[in-house]
Design a protein around this motif. Sequence first.
Motif, short mmCIF file in Angstrom:
data_model
loop_
_atom_site.label_atom_id
_atom_site.label_comp_id
_atom_site.label_asym_id
_atom_site.label_seq_id
_atom_site.Cartn_x
_atom_site.Cartn_y
_atom_site.Cartn_z
N PRO A 40 7.71 -1.12 61.91
CA PRO A 40 7.71 -2.80 61.46
C PRO A 40 6.22 -3.51 61.33
O PRO A 40 5.33 -2.74 62.38
CB PRO A 40 7.99 -3.67 63.00
N TYR A 83 6.42 -14.52 52.57
CA TYR A 83 6.50 -12.95 52.80
C TYR A 83 3.69 -13.56 53.64
O TYR A 83 3.35 -13.96 52.72
CB TYR A 83 5.69 -12.01 51.72
N ASN A 129 7.22 -8.64 59.00
CA ASN A 129 8.46 -8.41 59.98
C ASN A 129 8.45 -8.95 60.80
O ASN A 129 9.40 -9.39 61.37
CB ASN A 129 8.12 -6.41 59.87
N PRO A 156 15.59 -5.88 62.64
CA PRO A 156 14.99 -4.14 61.63
C PRO A 156 15.29 -3.22 61.76
O PRO A 156 16.64 -2.78 62.57
CB PRO A 156 13.91 -4.58 62.77
#
Length: 640
Positions: free
Chosen positions: A30, A337, A34, A24
């Motif tokens: 995040p 996503y 994520n 990350p």
Amino acid sequence: MASTDAKILPVDGERNVLITSALPYVNNVPHLGNIVGSVLSADVFARFARARGYNTLYICGTDEYGTATETKAIEENVTPQQLCDKYYALHAEVYKWFNISFDHFGRTPTQQQTDIAQDIFTKLHKNGYLEEKTTTQPYCETHNSFLADRFVEGECPLCHYEDARGDQCDKCGHLLDPLELIKPRCKLDGATPVPKETKHVYLCLDKLQPLEEEWFKKSSEEGKWSSNGVQITASWLKEGLHARGITRDLKWGTAVPLEGYEDKVMYVWFDACIGYVSITATYTDEWEKWWRNPDQVKLYQFMGKDNVPFHTVVFPCSQIGTKDKWTMLNTISTTEYLNYEKGKFSKSRNIGVFGNNARDTGIPSDVWRYYLLSHRPETGDSEFEWDGFIAANNNELLKNLGNFVNRVIKFVNSKVYDSKVPDYTKFTDSYFDEHKKKVNELLKRYNDELEDVKIKAALTTALHVSSQGNQLLQDNKLDNKLATEQPDRCAAVVGLALSHIHLLASLIQPYMPDTTNLILQQLNTSFLIIPDDWQAQSIPVGHVIGTAAYLFSQIKPEKEQAWREQFGGDEARRAKEEKAAKAAAKKAEKERKKAKKAGGGETGGKGVEAGEKAGSAKETEKTAEEEVAEGVKQVVLQTS
């Protein structure tokens, strides 16, 4: 985040699994997308591998070098190192709360990173896979500096997205050159950059393409790559690979081991993947047993689809080009996503749930893990929606899994058995054999799905195992009447159900580790390694179980609106405040008219009285506004 003195190393003759999740980037918090796209997905597979008895090492850490860190440090008026220290701690805390079981969570700015990255760079140079080019780069005349790709923003020349970065468009996913952007602007001061010559080192991906293609075909087939990983890589190869710059005009990064490059560093996307190796090296000096051992180690990598080319093209080409022996990618698992309520997560606009917000809701991390993994965007984008989140807890977890476990444990706790497992070996029935057969079919499906890294499908299968448990109780009408009239059958149902729960605790452990621990406490037993074949005899006759306790709590439906407002961003908050203000004003106007009517417009004492009532109406208006503000405050307090 386990940390022990005894280091995990590959073992001859065993299945050795090396797992990484995308490092990350350290300059922000995040969000849920994520988390599920990388660290949480990798955690499920790591826990599954351990639960099957495989020798497993799960490595991750923060990616700290590069332009974005320099930019953020400037914005926050701190040094890059100070910024990284701040966000490393924040990331580590988020992943700890989500129960991510890293064997080691490290960082990229280390001596090991410098040593290994420079070694790879030097060997690529020696083997003729690097070349020097004088290129034209964007230069900002306002603060007199060359601009690295991410310091330039503008309109994508391909899809015309207005906020594309100089290295990549987040909307269409294409890699870009900053000079290709339409209406480019400097991220630091908004000035229009001008082209200026500078020299850089390029990795000759074109020369490496034949070897890359050969490796890709073999690895993607053997490792059963996710479809988007295959498609993205194949698209790159079909277009033809080109030499790509791997140095940048920056100060925050790995030094370039080449004369004349003292003021430049390695491009973060060249050395970021090397971070997996260097972070392993900070975990153990014997890191080469993991990373230079392709015959005994299988490497699994987890990430969002935007990271694919660097893991399937750039890094493998770098490994191949050194001509050293490397453990290379076996399986890549990538996600699309996760969107938030039909929109995008946005930290700047306070839209969506970020890693440090989830805990503030008071909902246990296992519920978050379950919902995110059940909505993992594997073949297309998926949505985080509050009504679905609440329904998943109340209907899928509480009514299915929670009901099955609680009903059995409470029954064994009752006076019928006084918490002692009865002799369930006396009674046999073809029904029980059929039940075992159905569970074993589901067990095989679950194991096959997770071996193929089909994380969402395996979670659905685990819930089907729980449903089979509920069916067992329903078909046999487990209650006091059964215990009285058919004691041997009742004992057989209980014994089978307890072993069923024991197996189920193992199957859900990769997804909901805290829930598994609660079940094991109630069973008063230890973790069961996930078998190939379930014998339904893991809980012995005479064993004393623990006390029943609820695994999940119901979430009230009204939480949906409260959370939607809390995490809906600044616009949603303003809309709520405006609505409240209008309601308060309407109420105040109503009170004012009522007071005026009561005064009748007369003079003297009654006029004074009317005046007092008018004053009272103003007080009412103020009180109404205060009540609205207090109501908002209470909602925030209740959901935090």
